[in-house]
Enzyme design. Sequence first.
Site, PDB file in Angstrom:
ATOM      1  N   GLU A   1      -7.209   8.593  13.409  1.00  0.00           N
ATOM      2  CA  GLU A   1      -6.112   7.675  13.742  1.00  0.00           C
ATOM      3  C   GLU A   1      -4.759   8.385  13.679  1.00  0.00           C
ATOM      4  O   GLU A   1      -3.922   8.261  14.572  1.00  0.00           O
ATOM      5  CB  GLU A   1      -6.122   6.494  12.780  1.00  0.00           C
TER       6      GLU A   1
ATOM      7  N   ASP B   1       0.821  -1.206   0.000  1.00  0.00           N
ATOM      8  CA  ASP B   1       0.000   0.000   0.000  1.00  0.00           C
ATOM      9  C   ASP B   1       0.857   1.259   0.000  1.00  0.00           C
ATOM     10  O   ASP B   1       0.483   2.265  -0.602  1.00  0.00           O
ATOM     11  CB  ASP B   1      -0.965  -0.008   1.185  1.00  0.00           C
TER      12      ASP B   1
ATOM     13  N   ASP C   1      -7.718   0.278   5.997  1.00  0.00           N
ATOM     14  CA  ASP C   1      -8.587  -0.253   7.051  1.00  0.00           C
ATOM     15  C   ASP C   1      -9.932   0.465   7.061  1.00  0.00           C
ATOM     16  O   ASP C   1     -10.996  -0.161   7.035  1.00  0.00           O
ATOM     17  CB  ASP C   1      -7.914  -0.119   8.414  1.00  0.00           C
TER      18      ASP C   1
ATOM     19  N   TYR D   1       8.299  -2.184  10.530  1.00  0.00           N
ATOM     20  CA  TYR D   1       7.499  -1.572   9.464  1.00  0.00           C
ATOM     21  C   TYR D   1       8.254  -0.379   8.878  1.00  0.00           C
ATOM     22  O   TYR D   1       8.405  -0.247   7.651  1.00  0.00           O
ATOM     23  CB  TYR D   1       6.153  -1.136  10.036  1.00  0.00           C
TER      24      TYR D   1
ATOM     25  N   ALA E   1      -5.435  -8.011  17.383  1.00  0.00           N
ATOM     26  CA  ALA E   1      -5.153  -9.091  16.438  1.00  0.00           C
ATOM     27  C   ALA E   1      -4.869  -8.585  15.034  1.00  0.00           C
ATOM     28  O   ALA E   1      -4.615  -9.362  14.124  1.00  0.00           O
ATOM     29  CB  ALA E   1      -6.326 -10.072  16.404  1.00  0.00           C
ATOM     30  N   GLY E   2      -4.932  -7.261  14.832  1.00  0.00           N
ATOM     31  CA  GLY E   2      -4.680  -6.725  13.511  1.00  0.00           C
ATOM     32  C   GLY E   2      -5.880  -6.799  12.590  1.00  0.00           C
ATOM     33  O   GLY E   2      -5.722  -6.843  11.369  1.00  0.00           O
TER      34      GLY E   2
END
Length: 395
Positions: free
Chosen positions: A167, A44, A179, A229, A130-131
Site C-alpha cells: 500500500e 493510531d 487495516d 487527515y 466505503a472505507g
Amino acid sequence: MPNQKITPANEIRSAYQIQRHLQQRSRSRLFSPGRVNLIGEHIDYNGGLVMPAAITFGTYMLVSPNDENVFRFKSLNFEEQAEIPVSSSYQKDGDGWYNFPLGAIAHFTKDGHKITGLDILFFGDIPIGAGLSSSASIEVVTSFALNELFNSGYSKLELVKIAKSVENNFMGLNCGIMDQFAVAFGEKDKAIVLNCDTLKYDIVPSNLGNHVLAIINTNKSRKLVESKYNERVEECQAALKSLSEKLDINYLCDIDSATFAQHKHLIADETVRKRAQHVVEENDRVKLAADTLAANDLANFGKLMYASHDSLRDLYEVSGKELDAIVEYAKTNPDVAGARMTGAGFGGCAIALVKEAAFDKFAAELNEFYTNKIGYAPSVYQSLIGNGVGVLQTT
C-alpha cells in the site's frame, strides 16, 4: 444501492460463482475479509489503541498456476483485466485495481522468492470506496496465497507488514497498519485491541448476542479526506510539542484524561487543544470498551460508541452532516445499542449495533430518515464479526 444482508448463503453463492468461472481449475480458494474499527478513531498515529474487527464479507480469490510464464488478473467486480509477464521486478501499471496483487508479487520477488505464472480471479462483496479496507483485503489475501503456494515461510505478522508495504511503497498510498492487521488476525466474535506503534495486541471476546453489526455507507464522495487527515496529524504534532514542555511523552496517548486536564493549559491554540482532548479521551474509551465487551455489556459499549462519535464531531471535527444524520437517527431507535462514524470521516461509513430481529425495520426507517435529510439514500449492510484471511473449505 439496495440494502444488503451478507449471510453465509450469500458467501456460498459468491464462492460458487467465481468457482464456475475457473471451471474447477483453481488450486487454491481463499477468502479475506474487510474490517471496521469498532472504536478508537484517529489515535493510531498518536500512539494509542484501536479496536478493529474483521467482518463477514470481503474478497474471494481463486488462483491456479499456469506454465505460460504470465500473471493473469481478472475480477468479477471490474471489466479491467491484465496480463503481465513474469519478470525479475515489477512497477505499478497505471491506476488499475490489479496493481494491489501485483504489488504483493513484486514484494515476494524482491525478497528473492521465485513466483511463477498464475491465473488469479477475484470477487469482492465489500462496498468499494466505503472505507472498509477493500484494498487491504486484496493485499492480504494475495500475500497469504503466495506464501502458501510457494512455501515462502513468512509468518502472519510478516505478511501483514508486506501488505502494508504494498500500500505504502508500491501503490504510494498513506495508511497505517491497522487495516492489514485486522484483515489477517481477525477472529469470529472477537475484536482486536491493537497498539499500532508496538503491534502488541489483545483479543477481546465480542459476542454480539441478539445484535448484529449494521454498516451504513453514506454514499458521499470523500475528496477532502486526505488533506484533512494530514491537517489533523499536524495539529496533533503541535499539541504534543506544547505538552512536551512539561511532560516526558513521545505520543499524546502516553497520558490519560486526568493528566491531560491538568496540563491542557500548555496548548495555547483552542483548536489544537480540542484535537488533543479527543485523542486522549478516545484512547481511554478504547480501554473501557475492551472491558465492557469482555463482560458482554453491550449497553455500556453502545454509550461509548455514541461518546466517540460526539467527540469526533465536536472536538476532532471529522464527521459531517451525513454521518451525523445516521447517528442522530440511531439514538432515537430503541433497538440500537450504539452507533458512531468509523474510519477517517467526511463521508464513508458509520456502524451501529442493532437487534437482529429489528434489522429490516431499522434499515427501512434509516433509509427514509437519511434520504429526507440528505437528499439521497444510504446503503445498509448487515454483518457479524468474522474470521481473518484463510483458505476456503471446499467439498
